[in-house]
Design an enzyme around this catalytic site. Sequence first.
Site, PDB file in Angstrom:
ATOM      1  N   GLU A 195       1.068  -0.827  -0.237  1.00  0.00           N
ATOM      2  CA  GLU A 195      -0.129   0.094  -0.068  1.00  0.00           C
ATOM      3  C   GLU A 195       0.759   1.027   0.156  1.00  0.00           C
ATOM      4  OE1 GLU A 195      -3.378  -0.360  -0.690  1.00  0.00           O
ATOM      5  OE2 GLU A 195      -3.580  -1.487   0.403  1.00  0.00           O
ATOM      6  N   ARG A 199       0.120   3.863  -3.182  1.00  0.00           N
ATOM      7  CA  ARG A 199       0.728   4.841  -2.765  1.00  0.00           C
ATOM      8  C   ARG A 199       0.774   6.279  -2.371  1.00  0.00           C
ATOM      9  NH1 ARG A 199      -5.553   3.882   0.353  1.00  0.00           N
ATOM     10  NH2 ARG A 199      -5.379   1.168   0.204  1.00  0.00           N
ATOM     11  N   ASP A 343      -5.464  -9.697  -7.652  1.00  0.00           N
ATOM     12  CA  ASP A 343      -5.796  -9.210  -8.618  1.00  0.00           C
ATOM     13  C   ASP A 343      -4.422  -8.120  -9.417  1.00  0.00           C
ATOM     14  OD1 ASP A 343      -5.280  -7.276  -6.361  1.00  0.00           O
ATOM     15  OD2 ASP A 343      -6.852  -6.308  -6.532  1.00  0.00           O
ATOM     16  N   GLU A 517     -12.106   0.440  -9.511  1.00  0.00           N
ATOM     17  CA  GLU A 517     -12.092  -0.903 -11.047  1.00  0.00           C
ATOM     18  C   GLU A 517     -13.313  -0.765 -11.882  1.00  0.00           C
ATOM     19  OE1 GLU A 517     -12.524  -1.621  -7.359  1.00  0.00           O
ATOM     20  OE2 GLU A 517     -10.129  -1.536  -7.439  1.00  0.00           O
TER      21      GLU A 517
HETATM   22  C1  DMJ Z   1      -6.496   0.899  -4.666  1.00  0.00           C
HETATM   23  O1  DMJ Z   1      -6.051   0.464  -3.937  1.00  0.00           O
HETATM   24  C2  DMJ Z   1      -5.373  -0.590  -5.665  1.00  0.00           C
HETATM   25  O2  DMJ Z   1      -6.360  -0.152  -6.900  1.00  0.00           O
HETATM   26  C3  DMJ Z   1      -5.039  -1.590  -5.757  1.00  0.00           C
HETATM   27  O3  DMJ Z   1      -4.936  -2.504  -6.812  1.00  0.00           O
HETATM   28  C4  DMJ Z   1      -6.569  -2.014  -4.901  1.00  0.00           C
HETATM   29  N1  DMJ Z   1      -7.232  -1.543  -3.892  1.00  0.00           N
HETATM   30  C5  DMJ Z   1      -7.977  -0.589  -4.309  1.00  0.00           C
HETATM   31  C6  DMJ Z   1      -8.487  -0.342  -4.740  1.00  0.00           C
HETATM   32  O4  DMJ Z   1     -10.073  -0.672  -4.923  1.00  0.00           O
END
Ligand code: DMJ
Length: 685
Positions: A195, A199, A343, A517
């Site tokens: 994260e 981010r 994912d 998404e």
């Molecule tokens: C975000 O932090 C990113 O897109 C991550 O890949 C998946 N989760 C969140 C958004 O849903």
Amino acid sequence: MSFSIPRNVPSFDNPQRQYENAAWGSSGRSRFPDSGNGYANGASEKIGGMFGTKGGLPMYKDKPYNYFASRRKAWFQRKRVLAGIGLLLLGLVYWLGILSPAGDSRIDWDERRERVKSAFKLSWGAYEKYAWGHDEYHPISKDGRQMVPNGMGWIIVDALDTLMLMNLTTQINHARQWISTNLTYDQDHDVNTFETTIRMLGGLLSAHYLSTTFPDMAPIPGIQGSSGEDLYLEKASDLADRLMGAYDSESGVPYASVNLHTGKGIVSHQDGGASSTAEATSLQLEMKYLAKLTGEKNYWDKAEKVMQVVDDNAMEDGLLPIFIYADRGTFRDNNIRLGSRGDSYYEYLIKQYLQTSKQEPIYSEMWDQALAGVRKHLITYSQPSNLTVLGERPMGLQSALAPKMDHLVCFMPGTIALGATGGRTVAEAKLEASWSKQQEEEMDLAKQLMKTCWGMYLDTPTGLAPEITHFEIYDPPKMMYDGVLQLPDVLSHSADAEWRKDYVIKPADAHNLQRPETVESLFYMWRITGDEVYREWGWEIFQSFMKYTAADGDAGFTSIDDVTVIPTSKRDNMESFWLAETLKYFYLLFGPTDILPLTDIVLNTEAHPFPRFELGKLFSTGWQRRPRDKSGKVLPVAREAPGKEGGDGKADPQVKVETVQVVATPATVGDTSTLVPKADVTGDA
Ligand code: DMJ
């Protein structure tokens, strides 16, 4: 700034809804009063300039203002009447949409984009007022909270590039000031490796990219775009150095967490100590771009090594279990899904290939293999309407398919389309000799999945998708592998439409966390296909967010408890990705297609854009996949002869070959991660 929540959004089951949207869109009226800081003003200034509203400077300066008046007055009067008639006719043609090649030309997308900007300004303004400098913002209690003692700039840094794209100069100045004077990553606290990378590191790197490459975006005089602008890059390098300890595991697979002060990697406290696969394998775009910018090869090598260790496991058809042990570099359990914890592994395969200008074919090969694996093992159809479902295999590929999709899976339609065309439009890509049946099929799959994700929104009274959707499927499941089924052309808005029977929302999964998404995929699908329907779906979703997630007064927008219940119960949390991703993708979806062309950039998994670049002399993939046969199965490798002393570690072609078995560790009893939503609202990969 005042902000009015739309009062006249048509109700969910109102058959007039689409018509009203179009008519309202064409009216030119704004439901979102704009204080006018940015593109809107810029554009009107330009138009004003063209038509001389600023005084017609050239005429006034170079020629007397009445230069033509006397001898051409009558001619002008005649022309004025003709011009008036012409304008009327043009207006009619425009209104009827006669000149439009596709879509409804009466819709004013610029105006809709301004609505998004207003929503962003409201959200940002609320954060500035009630929680400035805090990592979390709670719009109901109107306060903030830190994730580490002095804050990490979680919201500020994540939102930087959206501020720039929206040309919000005052706000970016404020953000930059805070980063310059308040932000330190030297804090004795554990943070999540993934994260923080996607981010914070991602946010700083894209801010560096945009501010230096497009100095006109939200310019700060004397700072941005000049050679002295190194704040974002300095912070990024400092942060990356603190994160590097996460990679110091025995295998090179990063630990789930790291202490920012000591730089020590920390094994996951959950999941038997395993890291999430998506978390370990979605750091590469950031580390590689930083390596390219700084020339520090170490960042590259650490990130690259992870990919090799993961791929050396040679999992069947390129589909990976969602947990991996950092010490051993092997997988835990057999739970395979493209939702949480799985994912962005897949997303970063194709994006790594594109980031380095298609100079690392290994990633294209891995993406192709994984996508073929998805089509073979995970794509099934719902019933009765045959919607395409990307399901899960919680007990491995040989066990039953679970017809469930996390909302997170909805990154896939857009990513599949991106992979099929490389970011070009379909029309452009089809001109290339390389266009084949495979790309054609991939585009079909992308469109089908996009419709399924859109249905997740359309199916609920709020028009918002739940965190997880289950599907009614055939028994036994009809798999795409056995033949593609025909799905409805259009999902009807009617409340009793048959397709709704296919969707199942369980109470525990009904919350909405403002996730991006589906909008992300709509953005890619619009850019790549040019089909305006994707913008229209996006507009409906945007209106639903405005209507059902707004906190009181000027407090912005929030997560909600249940998308199936009106009035909505609010959750008191605004996710940083609401600013970084969801609103950014809406803004790009409704904006001109030449902003951030998909052929020039890659967006990281937090929607932070990075440029594509060439490998150059310093960088290379540096590893090869274990040899596989045509079906993708790993070929037997030669092993050193037993008892042979002093071997050099290389394969001996004379000795008997054996197949290397990659065995996942025994299934752990009680893994309920596929059954219940995660308690942690931000950690979801
Ligand atoms: C975000 O932090 C990113 O897109 C991550 O890949 C998946 N989760 C969140 C958004 O849903």
